[in-house]
Design a protein around this motif. Structure first.
Motif, PDB file in Angstrom:
ATOM      1  N   PHE A 180       0.828  -1.199   0.000  1.00 60.81           N
ATOM      2  CA  PHE A 180       0.000   0.000   0.000  1.00 60.81           C
ATOM      3  C   PHE A 180       0.867   1.255   0.000  1.00 60.81           C
ATOM      4  O   PHE A 180       1.986   1.238   0.520  1.00 60.81           O
ATOM      5  CB  PHE A 180      -0.891   0.040   1.251  1.00 60.81           C
ATOM      6  CG  PHE A 180      -1.927  -1.042   1.324  1.00 60.81           C
ATOM      7  CD1 PHE A 180      -3.132  -0.912   0.654  1.00 60.81           C
ATOM      8  CD2 PHE A 180      -1.701  -2.185   2.075  1.00 60.81           C
ATOM      9  CE1 PHE A 180      -4.099  -1.902   0.732  1.00 60.81           C
ATOM     10  CE2 PHE A 180      -2.657  -3.183   2.159  1.00 60.81           C
ATOM     11  CZ  PHE A 180      -3.863  -3.038   1.481  1.00 60.81           C
ATOM     12  N   THR A 183       0.071   6.668   2.401  1.00 59.15           N
ATOM     13  CA  THR A 183      -1.132   7.416   2.770  1.00 59.15           C
ATOM     14  C   THR A 183      -2.412   6.585   2.686  1.00 59.15           C
ATOM     15  O   THR A 183      -3.504   7.123   2.861  1.00 59.15           O
ATOM     16  CB  THR A 183      -1.281   8.645   1.855  1.00 59.15           C
ATOM     17  OG1 THR A 183      -1.267   8.206   0.485  1.00 59.15           O
ATOM     18  CG2 THR A 183      -0.138   9.628   2.086  1.00 59.15           C
ATOM     19  N   GLN A 184      -2.282   5.290   2.425  1.00 62.00           N
ATOM     20  CA  GLN A 184      -3.471   4.435   2.363  1.00 62.00           C
ATOM     21  C   GLN A 184      -4.292   4.571   3.646  1.00 62.00           C
ATOM     22  O   GLN A 184      -3.760   4.468   4.753  1.00 62.00           O
ATOM     23  CB  GLN A 184      -3.058   2.977   2.178  1.00 62.00           C
ATOM     24  CG  GLN A 184      -4.185   1.972   2.313  1.00 62.00           C
ATOM     25  CD  GLN A 184      -5.177   2.051   1.169  1.00 62.00           C
ATOM     26  OE1 GLN A 184      -4.812   2.440   0.066  1.00 62.00           O
ATOM     27  NE2 GLN A 184      -6.417   1.683   1.419  1.00 62.00           N
ATOM     28  N   GLU A 185      -5.584   4.800   3.508  1.00 57.83           N
ATOM     29  CA  GLU A 185      -6.440   4.933   4.683  1.00 57.83           C
ATOM     30  C   GLU A 185      -6.751   3.564   5.284  1.00 57.83           C
ATOM     31  O   GLU A 185      -7.166   2.646   4.584  1.00 57.83           O
ATOM     32  CB  GLU A 185      -7.744   5.637   4.314  1.00 57.83           C
ATOM     33  CG  GLU A 185      -8.639   5.911   5.518  1.00 57.83           C
ATOM     34  CD  GLU A 185      -9.898   6.662   5.150  1.00 57.83           C
ATOM     35  OE1 GLU A 185      -9.921   7.895   5.332  1.00 57.83           O
ATOM     36  OE2 GLU A 185     -10.854   6.016   4.666  1.00 57.83           O
ATOM     37  N   PRO A 203      -4.053   7.523   8.102  1.00 53.46           N
ATOM     38  CA  PRO A 203      -3.180   7.040   7.033  1.00 53.46           C
ATOM     39  C   PRO A 203      -2.257   5.958   7.585  1.00 53.46           C
ATOM     40  O   PRO A 203      -1.882   5.986   8.763  1.00 53.46           O
ATOM     41  CB  PRO A 203      -2.402   8.292   6.621  1.00 53.46           C
ATOM     42  CG  PRO A 203      -2.434   9.179   7.819  1.00 53.46           C
ATOM     43  CD  PRO A 203      -3.743   8.907   8.500  1.00 53.46           C
ATOM     44  N   ILE A 221      -8.570  -2.987   7.145  1.00 55.98           N
ATOM     45  CA  ILE A 221      -8.189  -2.424   5.851  1.00 55.98           C
ATOM     46  C   ILE A 221      -9.242  -2.830   4.825  1.00 55.98           C
ATOM     47  O   ILE A 221      -9.344  -4.006   4.464  1.00 55.98           O
ATOM     48  CB  ILE A 221      -6.802  -2.915   5.398  1.00 55.98           C
ATOM     49  CG1 ILE A 221      -5.750  -2.635   6.479  1.00 55.98           C
ATOM     50  CG2 ILE A 221      -6.408  -2.249   4.084  1.00 55.98           C
ATOM     51  CD1 ILE A 221      -4.367  -3.136   6.127  1.00 55.98           C
ATOM     52  N   THR A 224      -8.951  -2.949  -1.370  1.00 53.55           N
ATOM     53  CA  THR A 224      -8.629  -1.922  -2.353  1.00 53.55           C
ATOM     54  C   THR A 224      -8.078  -2.595  -3.602  1.00 53.55           C
ATOM     55  O   THR A 224      -6.899  -2.966  -3.644  1.00 53.55           O
ATOM     56  CB  THR A 224      -7.576  -0.937  -1.801  1.00 53.55           C
ATOM     57  OG1 THR A 224      -8.022  -0.433  -0.543  1.00 53.55           O
ATOM     58  CG2 THR A 224      -7.363   0.220  -2.766  1.00 53.55           C
ATOM     59  N   PHE A 227      -3.928  -2.509  -5.342  1.00 51.19           N
ATOM     60  CA  PHE A 227      -2.726  -2.420  -4.527  1.00 51.19           C
ATOM     61  C   PHE A 227      -2.113  -3.785  -4.251  1.00 51.19           C
ATOM     62  O   PHE A 227      -0.922  -3.997  -4.418  1.00 51.19           O
ATOM     63  CB  PHE A 227      -3.024  -1.694  -3.210  1.00 51.19           C
ATOM     64  CG  PHE A 227      -3.272  -0.223  -3.396  1.00 51.19           C
ATOM     65  CD1 PHE A 227      -2.360   0.568  -4.072  1.00 51.19           C
ATOM     66  CD2 PHE A 227      -4.425   0.366  -2.921  1.00 51.19           C
ATOM     67  CE1 PHE A 227      -2.586   1.922  -4.261  1.00 51.19           C
ATOM     68  CE2 PHE A 227      -4.662   1.723  -3.101  1.00 51.19           C
ATOM     69  CZ  PHE A 227      -3.744   2.493  -3.767  1.00 51.19           C
TER      70      PHE A 227
END
Length: 231
Positions: A180, A183-185, A203, A221, A224, A227
């Motif tokens: 990731f 800054t991946q939330e 983040p 998580i 997404t 990624f």
């Protein structure tokens, strides 16, 4: 010759009101109670009720690693179960992320020792409530210390549990950053179903900055696409 039984029950995710009635009845009736650890919010209600118990907390200091710790706990429980009925209490649910219970199931089957495991609420139910999440569409749950599992590529939402220290969070962050962006939330969940519950989007690079990380901390998580496949 008398036959004794080993019973395992869970203390729920932390709020005393989430202990099942069946488990509490066993606690009140038990003559010999031993806790994997007293470091769990629900243990306070045992003290208030005047329930006597022993714990394995001393083994955490003596063992070189978790494998040795869990083996020592199971060895002691097996020895006790040959001479008395024992109620073994673990945090959360005995069926979720509880290594000693998995080992006990193997050992008691081999030795022919009667074992009963009572259902209990785990940390997952408060997590689903906090996130408004229905797991029916798929969910991966991994231990923060299992690097291989964390580094796998789940095509679904990911829960990382047992995130018990900032040092472990730092190692986990570095591993996740291989998949990731910094800054991946991610969603930080702390003390679910307790008065100081915290559910916060942060983040990834701030994961080990959280000062309240402890044994009741979990990371979520959301899946997404892209990624993991590119990691």
């Amino acid at each position: 010759m008398a036959e004794y039984k080993l019973t395992v029950a869970g203390l729920g995710p932390g709020d005393a009101g989430l202990i099942t009635r069946a488990t509490w009845a066993r606690i009140e009736a038990a003559q010999h109670i031993i806790l994997r650890t007293r470091i769990h919010p629900t243990v306070e209600v045992l003290d208030v009720a005047g329930i006597s118990y022993e714990t394995y907390d001393h083994l955490y200091e003596e063992a070189d690693d978790f494998d040795e710790l869990y083996a020592s706990i199971v060895d002691d429980l097996m020895a006790r179960a040959r001479t008395m009925d024992v109620l073994y209490l673990v945090p959360g649910s005995p069926f979720v992320a509880e290594r000693t219970v998995r080992l006990l199931r193997e050992r008691t089957t081999e030795a022919g020792v009667p074992l009963e495991i009572l259902p209990a609420m785990s940390f997952l139910e408060p997590l689903f409530a906090a996130l408004g999440l229905d797991p029916v569409n798929g969910l991966s749950i991994v231990d923060a210390m299992d690097e291989e599992a964390v580094a796998a590529s789940p095509a679904q939402d990911l829960i990382i549990t047992q995130l018990y220290s900032r040092e472990l969070a730092s190692d986990l962050k570095i591993l996740l950053m291989e998949h990731f962006p910094d800054t991946q939330e991610v969603i930080y969940l702390h003390h679910l179903a307790l008065p100081d519950e915290r559910v916060q989007r942060i983040p990834l690079f701030e994961l080990d900055w959280q000062e309240d990380i402890d044994h009741l901390t979990t990371l979520f998580i959301p899946y997404t696409p892209g990624f993991w496949e590119n990691g």
